[in-house]
Design an enzyme around this catalytic site. Sequence first.
Site, short mmCIF file in Angstrom:
data_model
loop_
_atom_site.label_atom_id
_atom_site.label_comp_id
_atom_site.label_asym_id
_atom_site.label_seq_id
_atom_site.Cartn_x
_atom_site.Cartn_y
_atom_site.Cartn_z
N ASN A 281 0.88 -1.17 0.00
CA ASN A 281 0.00 0.00 0.00
C ASN A 281 0.92 1.22 0.00
O ASN A 281 1.56 1.51 1.01
CB ASN A 281 -0.89 -0.04 1.25
CG ASN A 281 -1.70 1.23 1.43
OD1 ASN A 281 -1.74 2.09 0.55
ND2 ASN A 281 -2.35 1.35 2.58
N TRP A 282 0.96 1.90 -1.14
CA TRP A 282 1.91 3.02 -1.26
C TRP A 282 1.40 4.29 -0.58
O TRP A 282 2.13 5.28 -0.50
CB TRP A 282 2.21 3.29 -2.73
CG TRP A 282 2.92 2.17 -3.44
CD1 TRP A 282 3.26 0.95 -2.92
CD2 TRP A 282 3.37 2.16 -4.80
NE1 TRP A 282 3.90 0.19 -3.88
CE2 TRP A 282 3.98 0.91 -5.04
CE3 TRP A 282 3.33 3.09 -5.85
CZ2 TRP A 282 4.53 0.56 -6.28
CZ3 TRP A 282 3.87 2.74 -7.08
CH2 TRP A 282 4.48 1.49 -7.29
N LYS A 283 0.16 4.29 -0.13
CA LYS A 283 -0.44 5.45 0.54
C LYS A 283 -0.23 6.71 -0.32
O LYS A 283 -0.25 6.60 -1.54
CB LYS A 283 0.13 5.59 1.96
CG LYS A 283 -0.05 4.29 2.75
CD LYS A 283 0.21 4.42 4.22
CE LYS A 283 0.00 3.08 4.89
NZ LYS A 283 0.14 3.14 6.34
N HIS B 160 -9.30 1.12 5.42
CA HIS B 160 -7.96 1.27 6.01
C HIS B 160 -8.06 2.16 7.25
O HIS B 160 -8.88 3.08 7.29
CB HIS B 160 -6.99 1.86 4.99
CG HIS B 160 -5.58 1.82 5.48
ND1 HIS B 160 -5.05 2.77 6.32
CD2 HIS B 160 -4.60 0.91 5.28
CE1 HIS B 160 -3.81 2.44 6.61
NE2 HIS B 160 -3.50 1.31 6.00
N GLU C 185 -6.39 4.56 8.24
CA GLU C 185 -6.26 6.00 7.98
C GLU C 185 -7.57 6.57 7.44
O GLU C 185 -7.90 7.72 7.69
CB GLU C 185 -5.07 6.23 7.04
CG GLU C 185 -3.75 6.05 7.78
CD GLU C 185 -2.66 5.37 7.00
OE1 GLU C 185 -2.67 5.42 5.76
OE2 GLU C 185 -1.77 4.77 7.64
N GLU D 211 -4.78 -4.84 10.79
CA GLU D 211 -3.76 -3.82 10.95
C GLU D 211 -3.98 -3.09 12.27
O GLU D 211 -4.77 -2.14 12.33
CB GLU D 211 -3.84 -2.82 9.80
CG GLU D 211 -3.63 -3.44 8.43
CD GLU D 211 -3.12 -2.42 7.42
OE1 GLU D 211 -2.06 -2.69 6.83
OE2 GLU D 211 -3.73 -1.36 7.24
N GLY E 117 3.09 2.33 10.82
CA GLY E 117 4.02 3.43 10.63
C GLY E 117 4.76 3.82 11.90
O GLY E 117 5.41 4.86 11.94
N SER F 280 4.00 -2.10 10.29
CA SER F 280 5.47 -2.18 10.43
C SER F 280 6.02 -3.56 10.08
O SER F 280 6.95 -4.05 10.73
CB SER F 280 5.89 -1.76 11.84
OG SER F 280 5.49 -0.42 12.09
N GLY G 82 3.14 -1.04 4.26
CA GLY G 82 3.13 0.39 3.96
C GLY G 82 4.53 0.89 3.67
O GLY G 82 5.03 0.77 2.55
N GLY G 83 5.19 1.42 4.68
CA GLY G 83 6.50 2.05 4.50
C GLY G 83 7.51 1.20 3.74
O GLY G 83 8.19 1.69 2.83
#
Length: 248
Positions: A9-11, A94, A96, A166, A172, A212, A233-234
């Site tokens: 997930n590149w956000k 998600h 976020e 998640e 993150g 993470s 993610g990251g």
Amino acid sequence: MRQCYIAGNWKMNKTRAEAIDLARGLVTALKGGRHRYMIAPPFTSLDAVASVIRGTNIRLGAQNVACEESGAHTGEVSPLMLKDLGVRTVIIGHSERRHLYKEGDALINKKVRLALKHGFEVILCIGETLEEREAGKAQEICGSQTRLGLAGVTGDELDGVVIAYEPVWAIGTGKTATPEDAQGIHAFTRVTVAGLYGKAAAEKIIIQYGGSMKADNASALLAQPDIDGGLIGGAALTVDTFVPICLV
Ligand code: 13P
């Protein structure tokens, strides 16, 4: 290790040129990889990335989708538009979206049902906040997000659903749930799905872990019996950090 489903997930990261670059690197590096792969670039790069990954073993995902097909919904992106771009998977609910943009279970459920109606694979995200975990409510929250997210979804449609656990406190932050903690919620989520759709459906459903996940903790997480993949993610933002997870 069994086959897993690893998704990036590149956000809200990457310009078009950067997205093309990363997608090209992944196509080369993941050729012949034995897991299932998906990447979800921002909407603005979907078209460009679609051209790069067409015909490869990487599927195209979107990070969100509208709850309606068309009309007066400024700023939203319809499932019809995503289908037109070659998107096959949509991430819905998600954390976020839930916490920063106040998407509630009813809206998330509407999106889930519409996306399934249009034949998308849906990754339904669930997860508790730190406060909820510390209050001993992790299972209650994950159970209710699962039930409300899937309300009205038929047994046949469930074949198109992936659940991503998640924990919000692990996203993150560099804090990963221990493999045992994550396994606990994954097993509980499978029991929740069994209660709704029966044991066979629950055994079949893919439950990804996100929060993470990195090359150095992926193997231990994915070795758990109920962790069937990762939503990253990251670490999904560079070839060097994502590929080692994809090739565990
Ligand atoms: P991080 O891997 O950066 O913690 O993000 C996880 C996530 O939210 C994927 O959807």
